[in-house]
Design an enzyme around this catalytic site. Structure first.
Site, PDB file in Angstrom:
ATOM      1  N   PRO A  37      18.982  36.869   5.159  1.00 15.73           N
ATOM      2  CA  PRO A  37      20.079  36.467   4.274  1.00 15.73           C
ATOM      3  C   PRO A  37      21.137  35.621   4.984  1.00 15.73           C
ATOM      4  O   PRO A  37      21.698  34.706   4.388  1.00 15.73           O
ATOM      5  CB  PRO A  37      20.660  37.808   3.800  1.00 15.73           C
ATOM      6  CG  PRO A  37      19.503  38.758   3.871  1.00 15.73           C
ATOM      7  CD  PRO A  37      18.718  38.323   5.067  1.00 15.73           C
ATOM      8  N   GLU A  92      10.953  26.018   6.288  1.00 14.32           N
ATOM      9  CA  GLU A  92      10.525  25.616   7.633  1.00 14.32           C
ATOM     10  C   GLU A  92      11.479  24.601   8.262  1.00 14.32           C
ATOM     11  O   GLU A  92      11.076  23.704   9.000  1.00 14.32           O
ATOM     12  CB  GLU A  92       9.075  25.104   7.627  1.00 14.32           C
ATOM     13  CG  GLU A  92       8.073  26.188   7.272  1.00 14.32           C
ATOM     14  CD  GLU A  92       6.637  25.746   7.420  1.00 14.32           C
ATOM     15  OE1 GLU A  92       6.338  25.003   8.365  1.00 14.32           O
ATOM     16  OE2 GLU A  92       5.824  26.146   6.579  1.00 14.32           O
TER      17      GLU A  92
END
Length: 388
Positions: A120, A353
């Site tokens: 998070p 990514e």
């Protein structure tokens, strides 16, 4: 290989992959439930030998594989890529026992893998991980959360990156192989724009031992970055496959659709847009191929080239798909239309990514580091001459 011109064997293989994706994999993808792991699709990837090929392939072949599948079936491409991303740390840093336990299951399409890096509060800044690995005898207890994890919470095992040393930044991270049935590990699905499964994981004192470490304690950040350097160009290949599908759909549509007394392709604004779409797609493809070849050759500039490839290809795909939607008009926004599907799929690769902004940061950092090294190298002979 010539300067990024595919030879006849490579072209034939790409056509074969497109046909497999269209005829064998797309029907299974259509039967899947959005946001859930499509296990029949994963099993088919194993039966067709594509998962085995995935782990045998170099970066360039991986890009051809992902680009070809993405052109005809994005769900199949994503299912294959997620297996690769989640399992690559095991392939590259795992023990013989870890590989023996999981690789046959993954390549056969029986086990689902996941790459659990993001949190998070630590997405783009992967070095800021907060998931704790507290010492417990010879092992550790994992406590904290992971978020935005593809294939969670349905994966059979996770490549998990946790902090084993506070205050050490990237050097304090260790990679672990964590089976999904470990006590204290729970997860929940997240409803996202893209159709593939994404979830959150909660670690409540999950036990891991020395036999679960991937690589060495404290070296997990390197395991993660090595995996991402391999897969970033192939994310670009996924994007190129989508861009090519959108371009081809646009060319076909503007040839047959008439407006203002003739086919759309005869309007200069339409024809010039198609030319721009094609040029950007080809430029992205060549940069992806160049980055993949650099990886296969062990080029020291892999981080910069990989970042450039992902940056340009994902941003290009967003432009091309958006332009394709504009050319098709309202029909492209109807649920079930190819471009409606691509429009939802194309957004996420600009974030995962390593977001576009992160790729620009990597490129700039590598450029200035190379300049500093060159300047220092040039200064050394002058200093030595002055001493003499």
């Amino acid at each position: 290989m010539p300067a990024f011109s595919l030879d006849p064997v490579q072209r034939a293989w790409c056509e074969e992959l497109r046909a497999l994706a269209r005829d064998r994999l797309a029907p299974l993808a259509e039967q899947g439930e959005p946001g859930r792991v499509n296990r029949p699709l994963v099993a088919a990837l194993g039966e067709l030998g594509l998962l085995k090929r995935l782990f045998e392939a170099g970066a360039f072949e991986l890009c051809l594989l992902r680009e070809s599948l993405a052109y005809a079936c994005t769900e199949a491409e994503t299912a294959l890529a997620l297996q690769g991303l989640g399992t690559s740390p095991v392939v590259r840093a795992g023990t013989d026992a870890q590989r023996a336990r999981w690789l046959p299951e993954v390549t056969a399409g029986r086990a689902v893998a996941a790459f659990a890096l993001s949190e998070p509060g630590a997405g783009s800044d992967a070095g800021a991980l907060a998931l704790r690995a507290d010492r417990d005898g010879d092992g550790w207890r994992l406590s904290g959360e992971k978020c935005w994890i593809s294939n969670a919470p349905e994966a059979d095992f996770y490549s998990v990156f946790a902090r084993t040393c506070e205050g050490a930044g990237p050097r304090g991270i260790t990679a672990f192989l964590v089976p999904a049935d470990r006590p204290g590990l729970t997860g929940s699905a997240l409803e996202m724009l893209s159709p593939h499964p994404i979830g959150a994981l909660a670690f409540d004192g999950v036990p891991v031992g020395p036999e679960d470490v991937l690589g060495e304690p404290g070296r997990g950040f390197g395991v993660a970055m090595d995996t991402l350097n391999l897969f970033r160009p192939s994310v670009g290949a996924f994007a190129v496959g989508m861009a090519q599908a959108a371009l081809d759909a646009t060319l076909a549509h503007t040839e047959r659709r008439t407006a203002f007394g003739g086919p759309l392709k005869d309007l200069q604004s339409v024809a010039h847009t198609a030319a721009e779409m094609a040029t950007r797609t080809e430029a992205a493809r060549l940069l992806v191929y160049a980055a993949a070849c650099a990886y296969d050759e062990g080029d020291p500039e892999v981080p910069r080239r990989s970042a450039m490839a992902k940056l340009l290809a994902t941003e290009t795909a967003q432009y091309v798909v958006d332009a394709a939607v504009q050319a098709h008009g309202a029909a492209a926004l109807r649920r079930g239309h190819l471009l409606e599907h691509l429009y939802r799929e194309v957004r996420a690769p600009r974030i995962y990514e390593g977001a576009t902004e992160v790729q620009r940061t990597i490129v700039a950092k590598e450029l200035y580091a190379a300049r500093a090294a060159a300047t220092a190298s040039a200064a050394r002979p002058e200093a030595e001459e002055a001493v003499r």
